[in-house]
Design a protein around this motif. Structure first.
Motif, short mmCIF file in Angstrom:
data_model
loop_
_atom_site.label_atom_id
_atom_site.label_comp_id
_atom_site.label_asym_id
_atom_site.label_seq_id
_atom_site.Cartn_x
_atom_site.Cartn_y
_atom_site.Cartn_z
N ALA A 1 41.25 35.87 43.95
CA ALA A 1 42.12 36.42 42.91
C ALA A 1 41.28 36.59 41.65
N SER A 2 41.28 37.79 41.09
CA SER A 2 40.53 38.06 39.87
C SER A 2 41.41 38.94 38.99
N GLY A 3 41.86 38.38 37.88
CA GLY A 3 42.80 39.12 37.03
C GLY A 3 44.10 39.31 37.79
N ASP A 4 44.60 40.55 37.82
CA ASP A 4 45.82 40.86 38.56
C ASP A 4 45.52 41.39 39.95
N SER A 5 44.26 41.32 40.40
CA SER A 5 43.87 41.89 41.68
C SER A 5 43.47 40.80 42.67
N TYR A 6 43.63 41.13 43.95
CA TYR A 6 43.22 40.25 45.04
C TYR A 6 42.21 41.02 45.87
N PHE A 7 41.06 40.38 46.16
CA PHE A 7 39.99 41.02 46.92
C PHE A 7 39.73 40.25 48.20
N GLN A 8 39.48 40.98 49.28
CA GLN A 8 39.22 40.38 50.59
C GLN A 8 37.74 40.51 50.93
N GLU B 1 18.08 47.09 53.34
CA GLU B 1 18.44 46.10 52.33
C GLU B 1 19.70 46.56 51.61
N LEU B 2 20.69 45.71 51.57
CA LEU B 2 21.94 46.03 50.89
C LEU B 2 21.93 45.39 49.51
N GLU B 3 22.42 46.13 48.53
CA GLU B 3 22.52 45.58 47.18
C GLU B 3 23.66 44.58 47.12
N THR B 4 23.42 43.48 46.42
CA THR B 4 24.47 42.48 46.26
C THR B 4 25.11 42.63 44.89
N GLU B 5 26.36 42.29 44.83
CA GLU B 5 27.14 42.30 43.59
C GLU B 5 27.79 40.92 43.46
N THR B 6 28.25 40.59 42.27
CA THR B 6 28.98 39.34 42.07
C THR B 6 30.30 39.61 41.37
N VAL B 7 31.25 38.74 41.64
CA VAL B 7 32.54 38.78 40.97
C VAL B 7 33.00 37.34 40.80
N THR B 8 33.61 37.05 39.65
CA THR B 8 34.12 35.71 39.37
C THR B 8 35.64 35.75 39.45
N GLY B 9 36.21 34.72 40.04
CA GLY B 9 37.66 34.66 40.16
C GLY B 9 38.08 33.31 40.69
N THR B 10 39.31 33.26 41.18
CA THR B 10 39.87 32.03 41.73
C THR B 10 39.94 32.16 43.24
N PHE B 11 39.33 31.19 43.93
CA PHE B 11 39.40 31.15 45.39
C PHE B 11 40.87 31.00 45.76
N TYR B 12 41.40 31.98 46.51
CA TYR B 12 42.83 32.00 46.78
C TYR B 12 43.18 31.44 48.15
N LEU B 13 42.61 32.04 49.20
CA LEU B 13 42.88 31.53 50.54
C LEU B 13 41.78 31.95 51.49
N VAL B 14 41.71 31.27 52.63
CA VAL B 14 40.76 31.61 53.69
C VAL B 14 41.52 31.59 55.01
N ASP B 15 41.19 32.54 55.88
CA ASP B 15 41.73 32.56 57.23
C ASP B 15 40.54 32.49 58.17
N SER B 16 40.24 31.29 58.65
CA SER B 16 39.08 31.08 59.52
C SER B 16 39.26 31.79 60.84
N GLU B 17 40.49 31.90 61.30
CA GLU B 17 40.75 32.56 62.58
C GLU B 17 40.43 34.05 62.52
N LEU B 18 40.81 34.70 61.41
CA LEU B 18 40.53 36.13 61.25
C LEU B 18 39.23 36.38 60.49
N ASP B 19 38.55 35.31 60.06
CA ASP B 19 37.23 35.37 59.45
C ASP B 19 37.19 36.15 58.13
N TYR B 20 38.12 35.82 57.23
CA TYR B 20 38.09 36.45 55.90
C TYR B 20 38.62 35.49 54.85
N MET B 21 38.29 35.78 53.59
CA MET B 21 38.81 35.02 52.46
C MET B 21 39.36 35.97 51.41
N VAL B 22 40.20 35.44 50.53
CA VAL B 22 40.81 36.24 49.46
C VAL B 22 40.45 35.58 48.13
#
Length: 126
Positions: A76-83, A53-74
């Protein structure tokens, strides 16, 4: 004018680095399959779970972009970008610019080019 180009340049660099890094992943497989751990257990003993069982975490931000071909999303939260690896999660109900709450497993590292977090869910923030 430069402030507007920075996020797009960052996104382009991320896409390029992911595309290049996926080429260096060694092929899996080969070798002889090992016997199943449940093969040696008595019939009344439940088999151990192969994924802890993996622990889940949450983060709030702005949905920035998605790349369906490479299967990831970005995100934006504050001055940081998370993948995040999409991990099969349907994100068709959100669009770039939406405020969202992302639930994930793994770790977030805005400075890393590697994606180390797997998406569990994406919901619009209220």
């Amino acid at each position: 004018m430069l402030r507007r180009k920075v996020p797009f340049l960052l996104a382009g660099c991320l896409v390029l680095s992911l595309a290049l890094s996926s080429c260096s992943i060694p092929a899996l497989g080969g070798g002889t399959p090992s016997p199943s751990p449940s093969a040696s257990l008595p019939a009344d003993t439940p088999a151990p779970s192969s994924t802890p069982e993996l622990e889940t975490e949450t983060v709030t931000g702005t949905f920035y972009l998605v790349d369906s071909e490479l299967d990831y999303m970005v995100l934006a939260s504050g001055d940081s970008y998370f993948q995040f690896n999409l991990n099969g999660v349907d994100i068709s109900h959100v669009a770039p610019g939406d405020r969202v709450v992302v639930t994930y497993t793994g770790t977030l590292d805005a400075d890393s080019e590697k994606i180390t977090a797997d998406l569990v869910s994406v919901e619009r923030a209220s």
